[in-house]
Design a protein around this motif. Structure first.
Motif, short mmCIF file in Angstrom:
data_model
loop_
_atom_site.label_atom_id
_atom_site.label_comp_id
_atom_site.label_asym_id
_atom_site.label_seq_id
_atom_site.Cartn_x
_atom_site.Cartn_y
_atom_site.Cartn_z
N LEU A 41 0.83 -1.20 0.00
CA LEU A 41 0.00 0.00 0.00
C LEU A 41 0.86 1.25 0.00
CD1 LEU A 41 -2.81 -0.79 2.63
CD2 LEU A 41 -2.98 -0.85 0.14
N ASP A 42 0.48 2.24 -0.81
CA ASP A 42 1.16 3.53 -0.76
C ASP A 42 0.24 4.64 -0.27
OD1 ASP A 42 -0.50 3.84 -2.93
OD2 ASP A 42 1.12 4.03 -4.40
N LYS A 43 -1.03 4.29 -0.01
CA LYS A 43 -1.97 5.24 0.59
C LYS A 43 -3.11 4.47 1.24
CE LYS A 43 -4.65 7.76 -1.88
NZ LYS A 43 -5.20 8.73 -2.87
N LEU A 44 -3.83 5.15 2.15
CA LEU A 44 -4.97 4.55 2.83
C LEU A 44 -6.25 5.27 2.39
CD1 LEU A 44 -3.45 4.32 6.42
CD2 LEU A 44 -3.97 2.39 4.92
N PRO A 45 -7.38 4.58 2.42
CA PRO A 45 -8.64 5.23 2.06
C PRO A 45 -8.93 6.43 2.96
CG PRO A 45 -8.92 2.85 2.19
CD PRO A 45 -7.56 3.15 2.74
N ALA A 46 -9.55 7.43 2.42
CA ALA A 46 -9.86 8.64 3.17
C ALA A 46 -11.01 8.39 4.14
CB ALA A 46 -10.22 9.78 2.22
N VAL A 47 -10.74 8.54 5.42
CA VAL A 47 -11.74 8.39 6.48
C VAL A 47 -11.54 9.53 7.47
CG1 VAL A 47 -12.59 6.96 8.38
CG2 VAL A 47 -11.84 5.88 6.24
N ASP A 48 -12.62 10.18 7.86
CA ASP A 48 -12.53 11.27 8.83
C ASP A 48 -13.53 11.08 9.96
OD1 ASP A 48 -10.51 13.40 7.97
OD2 ASP A 48 -11.59 13.05 6.10
N ILE A 49 -13.38 11.89 10.99
CA ILE A 49 -14.21 11.83 12.19
C ILE A 49 -15.06 13.08 12.28
CG2 ILE A 49 -14.23 11.69 14.72
CD1 ILE A 49 -11.43 10.35 14.48
N VAL A 50 -16.36 12.91 12.50
CA VAL A 50 -17.26 14.03 12.76
C VAL A 50 -17.66 13.98 14.22
CG1 VAL A 50 -19.49 15.08 12.21
CG2 VAL A 50 -18.10 14.07 10.38
N GLY B 137 -15.21 6.73 4.11
CA GLY B 137 -15.81 6.33 5.38
C GLY B 137 -15.87 7.49 6.33
N ILE B 138 -16.83 7.45 7.24
CA ILE B 138 -17.01 8.47 8.27
C ILE B 138 -17.21 7.78 9.61
CG2 ILE B 138 -18.62 10.18 9.23
CD1 ILE B 138 -16.92 11.40 7.10
N VAL B 139 -16.46 8.21 10.61
CA VAL B 139 -16.71 7.80 11.98
C VAL B 139 -17.42 8.94 12.67
CG1 VAL B 139 -15.68 7.19 14.20
CG2 VAL B 139 -14.70 6.28 12.08
N THR C 286 -9.46 -1.28 2.89
CA THR C 286 -8.46 -1.79 1.93
C THR C 286 -8.80 -3.21 1.52
OG1 THR C 286 -6.96 -2.70 3.62
CG2 THR C 286 -6.65 -0.38 3.00
N LYS C 287 -9.75 -3.83 2.21
CA LYS C 287 -10.12 -5.21 1.93
C LYS C 287 -11.54 -5.35 1.40
CE LYS C 287 -8.55 -8.55 4.38
NZ LYS C 287 -7.47 -9.00 3.47
N THR C 288 -12.47 -4.52 1.89
CA THR C 288 -13.87 -4.68 1.51
C THR C 288 -14.64 -3.40 1.83
OG1 THR C 288 -15.87 -6.02 1.84
CG2 THR C 288 -14.50 -5.62 3.78
N THR D 90 -18.11 -7.24 11.44
CA THR D 90 -17.43 -8.39 12.04
C THR D 90 -16.03 -8.02 12.49
OG1 THR D 90 -18.71 -9.97 10.72
CG2 THR D 90 -16.61 -10.75 11.63
N MET D 91 -15.34 -7.21 11.69
CA MET D 91 -14.00 -6.79 12.06
C MET D 91 -14.00 -5.99 13.37
SD MET D 91 -12.43 -5.61 8.38
CE MET D 91 -12.40 -6.73 6.99
#
Length: 363
Positions: free
Chosen positions: A245-254, A275-277, A348-350, A358-359
């Protein structure tokens, strides 16, 4: 060696050496021919910080002292391990990025794959130490010990906590008892699991706590003493692989609060977040001011994870929201900042929300 580094080495180290003498430590306690090989990866932070004078504990400059000076300030560690140092970053931890995490994880895995490396110690600023620790807990592919360590006082302080923390971290990383325990944090004579620990105070040396689940052990008399361990999947038992991997999916926190509006949420969605947390109030409650926009975000394919700003306890699935109907995910006991890390790696997987849920129950 700079003047500051000399201050650190010769002002702090003798005091620490005296404390070891009081604890009953002797050179004969370790067999020099069978010492573990420990690599210290330095990333900066307060533990490598310097102040204007020995009483400066606020307003100091982080990430000034190099790894060799940190090692030289604690000569006692050479009696318990064969230590090598590597300066991988030199930053304050509030500036830690996803790119730093990927580089660090890859380097740790490379080192631990070598037969002549028995464990890793990582010096790190305390502000995001728990996040880096959890990222590594999910991405390190070895059961060899990885120990994170920081300090709440700069290296030049009259009672700097860095030297004893480094010493304990090296002892811990070189111990057989620490194998298979996942990534750990060794500070203030306590051993904490990366998944559960969090920073709880802005300035006290006792800042790292696991309020409900507790520490997993203590450092006493130059040895670790374990009483429990995390039962969640980690390190060699984790499914995540960052090697390519050279980058991770964009996820932020609100962040949730009274009278919340959806401006920040929609800005993140507009910027392309996958994704949003939602760090909600209470048990992940969805305020009327943001619930419709979270629902709309999910319809657009964004994975929504309900977490809580409370910081302790389980966020109950189908409790404060009908997660099955809305196709949301809950964070279990992970705080928002760690829920974000797991979501990035999960994506990165699903993007299947059932698999991602489940994760959260496994990690």
């Amino acid at each position: 060696m700079t003047k500051i580094e000399l201050m650190t080495r010769f002002a702090v180290a003798p005091v620490f050496a005296l404390s070891l003498a009081w604890s009953g430590y002797t050179a004969e306690a370790a067999d020099a021919g069978h010492l573990p090989n420990i690599t210290i990866l330095a990333t900066g932070g307060t533990i490598a910080g310097t102040g204007a004078n020995s009483t400066t504990t606020v307003g100091y400059t982080a990430a000034k002292v190099g790894v060799e000076a940190l090692i030289d300030a604690v000569p006692e560690i050479k009696k318990v391990a064969n230590v090598k140092g590597e300066q991988i970053f030199q930053i304050a931890s509030e500036s830690m990025t996803n790119d730093h995490w990927l580089k660090l994880a890859k380097r740790v895995n490379t080192l631990l794959a070598q037969p002549d490396v028995d464990g890793i110690v990582i010096t790190h600023g305390t502000d995001t130490l728990e996040e880096t620790a959890y990222f590594l807990d999910l991405t390190v592919k070895s059961e060899k010990p990885v120990v994170m360590v920081g300090a709440m006082r700069p290296s030049t302080a009259i009672s700097a906590d860095g030297p004893v923390n480094i010493y304990n971290a090296v002892v811990l990383a070189g111990s057989k008892e620490a194998e298979g325990k996942g990534v750990m944090i060794a500070m203030n004579d306590e051993i904490s699991a990366a998944r559960d620990v969090t920073k709880t105070n802005t300035s006290l040396t006792s800042t790292f706590r696991t309020p409900e689940l507790g520490v997993i052990g203590y450092m006493q008399n130059n040895a670790p003493h374990f009483y429990r361990e995390s039962l969640r999947r980690h390190t060699a038992n984790a499914e995540f692989d960052v090697s390519n991997l050279d980058k991770l999916p964009a996820v932020d926190i609100v962040y949730g609060y009274a009278n919340i509006n959806p401006i920040a949420l929609n800005a993140f969605i507009g910027a392309g977040d996958k994704g949003i947390v939602y760090a909600a109030v209470g048990d992940g409650s969805l305020g009327a001011g943001i619930k419709p926009d979270l629902i709309e975000a999910r319809k657009k394919g964004v994975v929504v994870v309900r977490s809580s700003r409370v910081g302790n306890g389980i966020v109950a699935r189908n409790g404060e929201a009908n997660d099955d109907e809305l196709d949301f995910v809950v964070s279990d006991t992970l705080n928002p900042q760690k829920a974000r890390i797991l979501l990035m790696l999960a994506l990165t997987k699903t993007d299947d929300t059932k698999a991602i849920q489940t994760m959260y129950y496994e990690y």
